[in-house]
Write a protein that holds these residues in place. Structure first.
Motif, PDB file in Angstrom:
ATOM      1  N   ARG A 271       0.915  -1.164   0.082  1.00 15.28           N
ATOM      2  CA  ARG A 271       0.051   0.067  -0.086  1.00 15.28           C
ATOM      3  C   ARG A 271       0.875   1.098   0.114  1.00 15.28           C
ATOM      4  O   ARG A 271       1.770   1.163   0.698  1.00 15.28           O
ATOM      5  CB  ARG A 271      -0.930  -0.061   1.080  1.00 15.28           C
ATOM      6  CG  ARG A 271      -1.800  -1.087   1.321  1.00 15.28           C
ATOM      7  CD  ARG A 271      -2.939  -0.682   2.374  1.00 15.28           C
ATOM      8  NE  ARG A 271      -2.335  -1.009   3.596  1.00 15.28           N
ATOM      9  CZ  ARG A 271      -2.061  -2.195   4.463  1.00 15.28           C
ATOM     10  NH1 ARG A 271      -2.382  -3.277   4.030  1.00 15.28           N
ATOM     11  NH2 ARG A 271      -1.587  -2.202   5.520  1.00 15.28           N
ATOM     12  N   LEU A 272       0.537   2.279  -0.907  1.00 12.64           N
ATOM     13  CA  LEU A 272       1.355   3.479  -0.847  1.00 12.64           C
ATOM     14  C   LEU A 272       0.359   4.664  -0.508  1.00 12.64           C
ATOM     15  O   LEU A 272      -0.708   4.708  -0.829  1.00 12.64           O
ATOM     16  CB  LEU A 272       1.632   3.634  -2.314  1.00 12.64           C
ATOM     17  CG  LEU A 272       2.465   4.934  -2.773  1.00 12.64           C
ATOM     18  CD1 LEU A 272       3.548   5.145  -1.931  1.00 12.64           C
ATOM     19  CD2 LEU A 272       2.611   5.144  -4.135  1.00 12.64           C
ATOM     20  N   SER A 273       0.994   5.470   0.238  1.00 11.01           N
ATOM     21  CA  SER A 273       0.603   6.633   0.911  1.00 11.01           C
ATOM     22  C   SER A 273       1.276   8.165   0.746  1.00 11.01           C
ATOM     23  O   SER A 273       2.505   7.836   1.106  1.00 11.01           O
ATOM     24  CB  SER A 273       0.315   6.364   2.499  1.00 11.01           C
ATOM     25  OG  SER A 273      -0.337   7.555   2.959  1.00 11.01           O
ATOM     26  N   THR A 313       3.414  -1.523   3.730  1.00 12.47           N
ATOM     27  CA  THR A 313       3.042  -0.118   3.805  1.00 12.47           C
ATOM     28  C   THR A 313       4.289   0.883   3.280  1.00 12.47           C
ATOM     29  O   THR A 313       5.192   0.902   4.286  1.00 12.47           O
ATOM     30  CB  THR A 313       2.541   0.303   5.019  1.00 12.47           C
ATOM     31  OG1 THR A 313       1.281  -0.471   5.154  1.00 12.47           O
ATOM     32  CG2 THR A 313       1.755   1.847   4.757  1.00 12.47           C
ATOM     33  N   THR A 315       4.813   4.772   3.149  1.00 12.77           N
ATOM     34  CA  THR A 315       4.155   5.860   3.600  1.00 12.77           C
ATOM     35  C   THR A 315       5.187   7.077   3.415  1.00 12.77           C
ATOM     36  O   THR A 315       6.356   7.173   3.913  1.00 12.77           O
ATOM     37  CB  THR A 315       3.785   6.071   5.178  1.00 12.77           C
ATOM     38  OG1 THR A 315       3.055   4.705   5.220  1.00 12.77           O
ATOM     39  CG2 THR A 315       3.115   7.310   5.250  1.00 12.77           C
ATOM     40  N   GLY A 317       5.448  11.296   3.657  1.00 10.96           N
ATOM     41  CA  GLY A 317       5.139  12.350   4.202  1.00 10.96           C
ATOM     42  C   GLY A 317       5.843  13.616   3.948  1.00 10.96           C
ATOM     43  O   GLY A 317       6.904  13.521   3.767  1.00 10.96           O
ATOM     44  N   GLU A 326       8.674   5.615   4.828  1.00  7.32           N
ATOM     45  CA  GLU A 326       8.756   4.747   5.846  1.00  7.32           C
ATOM     46  C   GLU A 326       8.111   3.425   5.066  1.00  7.32           C
ATOM     47  O   GLU A 326       7.225   3.727   4.508  1.00  7.32           O
ATOM     48  CB  GLU A 326       8.011   4.949   6.884  1.00  7.32           C
ATOM     49  CG  GLU A 326       8.046   3.682   8.012  1.00  7.32           C
ATOM     50  CD  GLU A 326       7.630   4.281   9.428  1.00  7.32           C
ATOM     51  OE1 GLU A 326       7.958   3.409  10.362  1.00  7.32           O
ATOM     52  OE2 GLU A 326       6.958   4.977   9.635  1.00  7.32           O
ATOM     53  N   SER A 372      10.753  -2.068   9.776  1.00  8.36           N
ATOM     54  CA  SER A 372      10.593  -0.929   9.045  1.00  8.36           C
ATOM     55  C   SER A 372      11.805  -0.234   8.742  1.00  8.36           C
ATOM     56  O   SER A 372      12.962  -0.502   9.488  1.00  8.36           O
ATOM     57  CB  SER A 372       9.709   0.074   9.924  1.00  8.36           C
ATOM     58  OG  SER A 372      10.233   0.579  11.170  1.00  8.36           O
ATOM     59  N   ARG A 374      12.905   3.818   7.735  1.00 12.05           N
ATOM     60  CA  ARG A 374      12.294   5.184   7.856  1.00 12.05           C
ATOM     61  C   ARG A 374      13.482   5.915   7.379  1.00 12.05           C
ATOM     62  O   ARG A 374      14.534   6.004   8.174  1.00 12.05           O
ATOM     63  CB  ARG A 374      11.627   5.582   9.032  1.00 12.05           C
ATOM     64  CG  ARG A 374      11.125   6.809   9.201  1.00 12.05           C
ATOM     65  CD  ARG A 374      10.586   7.156  10.397  1.00 12.05           C
ATOM     66  NE  ARG A 374       9.614   8.283  10.382  1.00 12.05           N
ATOM     67  CZ  ARG A 374       9.898   9.914  10.426  1.00 12.05           C
ATOM     68  NH1 ARG A 374      11.484   9.788  10.589  1.00 12.05           N
ATOM     69  NH2 ARG A 374       9.425  10.577  10.609  1.00 12.05           N
TER      70      ARG A 374
END
Length: 385
Positions: A271-273, A313, A315, A317, A326, A372, A374
Motif C-alpha cells: 500500500r502506498l500513501s 506499507t 508512507t 510524508g 517509511e 521498518s 524510515r
C-alpha cells in the motif's frame, strides 16, 4: 529507541563475564579438592585480575592485552619465588582470559601489534612450565591445556579477522558501485538545473524586447537556479571524493507508484500513501531520487528476507522541515532476520541520506510485529518546488 548494537555488546560482555566466573569457580573447586583449602585463592585472584582486562579489551584490546599478559607474568614470577607450594600459573581460568585477549587482538589490531600479542601467549605458557618444574620432568598438564586454549584463540581470531575483512570488502564494493551510479547521474542533475536556466534566459530575452522592467525578475530566478545547481553539485562531488551522497534527478511520485505496482506482483500486498496534491517536481531532484531508492531497496529486502510478510506499507510524508519515507512490513520477528535486513544494500542508502543532512533507521517496528525502514530528508527553505 535502544541501540541494538549497544544492547548486543552488553549481552556479549555479560555472557563472557559469566563464563569467566564459572571457570574461576570450577578451578577453585578442583584446587581445593586436590591441594586443600585456600590454595585456590592466589590463582583465583590472579585469574580474575587477567579476566577484567579481557572484558575491557573486547573492542580496543592493545593496552588491556599488555596489562593482562603483564599480570600473568607477575603471577608466574610469584609462583616461581614461592616454589612448589602453589599451583602452577597460568591457571586454566587465567589462560581463558589471555585467550580472549589474544583473539580480540588478532581480530582488531594492525598486523604488527596483533602478532606481538599472539607471540606473548607461548612465552607465558613456556614460562609457566619452567615455573612448575624442570622441562625434564615432562610437560605439565596445565601447560598442555593452556597450549590448547591458546591455539583455539589464535584460530578463532584469524577466522573472525578474515570474515571482517570480507565484510569490509563487500561494503567497499557497495560504496564504489554507489559512487559510480551517482557519477552517471551527475549529468542528470546538471541537465535539470541548466535546462531551467536556459529556459529562463530565453524568456528574459523575449521579455526584454517587450517589457524591459520585468527582466530583473527573470535574472533573480536564474540566480536562484544557479545557486541551487551549485549546491547539488557540491554534494555529488563531495560524494565522489569521499563517501556516498545523492544528487540524482528524475523519479517523481509517479515512478514511486509504478515501483509499488511492480512489487505487488512479486510478493505481499503493498500500500502506498502519498501527501495529497503532491506534484511531480515537489522536491529537489536529489531528494526525489533518494526517496525512490530507499523505497526500492526496502521493498527488495522484504522480498528477500521476510517471506512471512502479508502486507507492506510505503508512507511518504511532507512537512515544514522535510520529507519522510517509511516502509513497514508485518512479517513475524525472528533473530535470523536481524543480521540481514540492515545489510549491504542499505549501506549506500544510509550514507546517501546522511549526506543530504537526513537520517535513516532500519530495525524492528516499535512494539514488535514487523520491520521498518524510515528515512527523513530535510528540504532547505526555498528548495521545494
Amino acid at each position: 529507541m535502544t541501540d541494538p548494537g549497544a544492547w548486543g555488546r552488553g549481552v556479549s560482555v555479560a555472557g563472557l563475564a559469566a563464563v569467566f566466573l564459572a571457570a574461576i569457580t570450577a578451578q577453585a573447586v578442583a584446587i581445593t579438592r586436590s591441594w586443600g583449602p585456600w590454595y585456590w585463592v592466589p590463582g583465583g585472584v590472579a585469574a580474575a585480575a587477567v579476566c577484567v582486562p579481557a572484558l575491557l579489551g573486547l573492542r580496543r584490546p592493545l593496552w588491556p592485552a599488555v596489562a593482562g599478559f603483564g599480570l600473568a607474568a607477575a603471577a608466574i614470577a610469584a609462583v616461581r619465588a614461592a616454589g612448589p607450594d602453589l599451583p602452577a600459573e597460568p591457571s586454566p581460568a587465567m589462560a581463558l582470559g589471555l585467550a580472549v585477549l589474544t583473539g580480540s587482538a588478532i581480530r582488531s589490531l594492525p598486523p604488527a601489534p596483533a602478532a606481538a600479542v599472539t607471540a606473548a601467549g607461548p612465552v607465558v605458557i613456556i614460562a609457566g612450565q619452567f615455573a612448575a618444574g624442570p622441562p625434564a620432568a615432562g610437560l605439565a598438564a596445565v601447560t598442555a591445556l593452556d597450549g590448547l586454549v591458546w591455539s583455539a584463540a589464535v584460530g578463532a581470531g584469524l577466522a573472525v579477522r578474515l570474515l571482517d575483512a570480507r565484510a569490509r570488502g563487500r561494503a567497499g564494493r557497495v560504496r564504489r558501485d554507489e559512487r559510480l551510479e551517482l557519477a552517471r547521474e551527475l549529468h542528470d542533475v546538471v541537465a535539470h538545473h541548466i535546462t531551467g536556466m536556459v529556459l529562463q534566459a530565453q524568456g528574459a530575452q523575449v521579455v526584454a524586447r517587450r517589457n524591459p522592467e520585468q527582466v530583473s525578475g527573470y535574472l533573480g530566478e536564474m540566480e536562484a537556479a544557479g545557486t541551487e545547481a551549485l549546491a547539488a553539485m557540491r554534494r555529488v562531488v563531495g560524494l565522489l571524493r569521499d563517501a556516498d551522497d545523492a544528487a540524482p534527478a528524475s523519479p517523481g511520485p509517479e515512478r514511486l507508484g509504478a515501483l509499488v505496482e511492480r512489487f505487488r506482483g512479486q510478493g505481499p500486498e503493498v500500500r502506498l500513501s502519498l501527501p495529497d496534491g503532491l506534484a511531480d517536481d515537489a522536491w529537489p531532484p536529489e531528494v526525489t531520487t533518494t526517496v525512490y531508492r530507499v523505497a526500492r531497496e526496502a521493498l527488495t529486502n522484504v522480498l528477500r528476507h521476510a517471506p512471512g510478510a502479508r502486507s507492506v506499507t510505503v508512507t511518504v510524508g511532507q512537512g515544514p522541515e522535510g520529507v519522510t519515507v517509511e516502509i513497514a512490513d508485518d512479517a513475524p520477528d525472528s533473530p535470523a532476520r536481524h543480521p540481514h535486513r540492515g545489510g549491504y544494500g542499505l549501506i549506500g542508502m544510509r550514507e546517501r541520506v546522511e549526506s543530504l543532512g537526513g537520517s535513516l533507521r532500519a530495525g524492528p517496528r516499535p512494539g514488535g510485529g514487523g520491520w521498518s525502514v524510515r528515512a527523513a530528508l530535510p528540504v532547505p527553505a526555498g528548495r521545494s518546488r
